[in-house]
Design a protein around this motif. Structure first.
Motif, PDB file in Angstrom:
ATOM      1  N   ASP A  58     -29.976  35.358   7.438  1.00  0.00           N
ATOM      2  CA  ASP A  58     -28.674  36.028   7.351  1.00  0.00           C
ATOM      3  C   ASP A  58     -27.712  35.113   6.581  1.00  0.00           C
TER       4      ASP A  58
ATOM      5  N   THR B 252     -24.587  34.730   6.723  1.00  0.00           N
ATOM      6  CA  THR B 252     -23.590  34.095   7.588  1.00  0.00           C
ATOM      7  C   THR B 252     -24.198  32.929   8.356  1.00  0.00           C
TER       8      THR B 252
ATOM      9  N   LEU C 164     -15.307  31.727  10.751  1.00  0.00           N
ATOM     10  CA  LEU C 164     -16.569  32.255  11.233  1.00  0.00           C
ATOM     11  C   LEU C 164     -16.546  32.487  12.741  1.00  0.00           C
TER      12      LEU C 164
ATOM     13  N   ILE D 109     -20.381  38.838  12.841  1.00  0.00           N
ATOM     14  CA  ILE D 109     -21.492  38.042  12.323  1.00  0.00           C
ATOM     15  C   ILE D 109     -22.537  37.882  13.406  1.00  0.00           C
TER      16      ILE D 109
ATOM     17  N   ALA E  55     -25.106  32.657  13.935  1.00  0.00           N
ATOM     18  CA  ALA E  55     -24.049  32.129  13.071  1.00  0.00           C
ATOM     19  C   ALA E  55     -22.846  31.695  13.898  1.00  0.00           C
TER      20      ALA E  55
END
Length: 381
Positions: free
Chosen positions: A4, A6, A300, A309, A313
């Motif tokens: 992924d 992220t 994030l 996300i 992550a």
């Protein structure tokens, strides 16, 4: 199976946040307060360039004269002040023969003001060690003795430290902490001490002690006459001449109130940026390092808490964020800066980058830097 994006980004953030955390952990052990030498290390000349410093100069001079552990003389260079700086120093000199007021000659072509004043003061000094301090620095009683003793004990020809910084306003708290954060988190102190590589040279221009003989051999401030950033240029000059330089913990050696408010801090850090991070090669790298390690983890984590996300992550980003804050907290507490500035860390990083980019982008347009009522061409150091 591809990862992924992220997760990849969060992993990159973690790796970039880990480096300053490891450096800070090592550096906070290595950067210690120097020990004094019984009996002192000979005469130390405390040299203070002053240009319109009437508000602070009396306290600075009195603290310097109160030095213990080694004999001192104090020379104040009056750099064409238009306020009461000279009169204040003259009054204090009448009470203590160790203090001298030294008028600074007219600024020579091709010199910056502080370098010219420091070079002139050094020529008048008599001590085996020259301790250059800014006019807003208050020395602790044993500071001169401890710095000179450390230089003699380690063989370092230049020793510097970052004084404990006073920050009264929000603007100061958004800018000044980056000095210690960058120094402690990104300078490999162990490598600096093991090598004479000029690029590893670092100092704080507020507080620099130099051996008189080495200062003369390297050219001292005359060797960096065009520079506006003596904290970077002077130790690199010494190292280029094969002279060892060092850093020590400065929180107990001196105090400094370098700027008053955001506007003054912005101007001051902009002046130094011309010879620091704000170059076409360095600044993009610094921007990536600081954004990935100190800013992106916050974004994030916010995205992860909103379910935007992947959980993996979020875990990686949260770990990076924890490292970032722990690093900043450890440095802040170690150097005794105000603890609320820890929570301002992301904003502090963004302000620092804004200063650097502003300087870089207007470099070609402006072509000059201004400080203390003087204007200097940019990029000639």
């Amino acid at each position: 199976m591809s990862l992924d994006p992220t997760v990849v980004l969060a992993l990159l953030c973690l790796a970039v946040a880990l480096q300053p955390a490891l450096f800070a952990a090592m550096n906070l052990i290595l950067l210690r307060k120097p020990e004094p030498e019984p009996g002192g290390s000979g005469l130390v000349s405390i040299l203070i360039p002053a240009r319109n410093e009437a508000g602070t100069i009396a306290g600075t001079v009195r603290a310097a004269l109160a030095s213990t552990g080694t004999p001192v003389e104090v020379l104040v260079g009056d750099d064409h002040s238009t306020d009461d700086t000279a009169a204040i120093v003259s009054g204090l000199a009448a009470e203590d023969p160790r203090l001298r007021l030294v008028p600074v000659p007219s600024l020579p072509e091709g010199w910056t003001g502080k370098n010219a004043a420091c070079a002139h003061l050094a020529a008048q000094a008599q001590g085996a060690h020259l301790l250059f301090i800014d006019a807003d620095v208050t020395l602790a009683p044993e500071a001169a003795a401890r710095l000179a003793a450390h230089a003699a004990r380690t063989g370092a020809d230049l020793v510097s430290a970052v004084p404990r910084q006073r920050m009264d306003s929000l603007g100061e708290r958004l800018t000044v902490p980056m000095i210690n954060f960058l120094l402690v988190s990104y300078l490999p102190v162990a490598a600096m001490r093991a090598s004479l590589q000029p690029s590893l040279g670092a100092a704080c221009g507020q507080l620099i002690l130099a051996a008189r003989a080495a200062y003369a051999a390297t050219g001292g401030h005359a060797g960096i006459r065009t520079s506006l950033h003596d904290g970077m240029r002077l130790p690199r000059l010494f190292r280029a001449h094969g002279r060892r330089t060092d850093l020590v913990a400065g929180r107990d050696l001196a105090r400094c109130h370098m700027y008053r408010g955001f506007r003054e801090a912005w101007a001051g850090f902009s002046k130094n940026a011309h010879e620091g991070m704000a170059t076409p090669r360095a600044l993009p790298v610094w921007t990536l390092l600081l954004l990935l390690g100190q800013i992106v983890p916050w974004l994030l984590v916010a995205a992860g808490l909103s379910g935007l996300i992947a959980p993996a992550a979020l875990v990686l980003a949260a770990t990076a964020l924890a490292l970032s804050l722990a690093t900043r907290a450890a440095i802040t507490l170690a150097v005794r800066e105000p603890w609320p500035t820890i929570l301002l860390h992301p904003a502090t990083v963004l302000v620092a980058l804004a200063i650097q980019w502003n300087v870089l982008l207007r470099r070609e347009r402006a072509g000059a830097a201004s400080w203390k009522g003087r204007t200097y061409p940019v990029g000639r150091a």
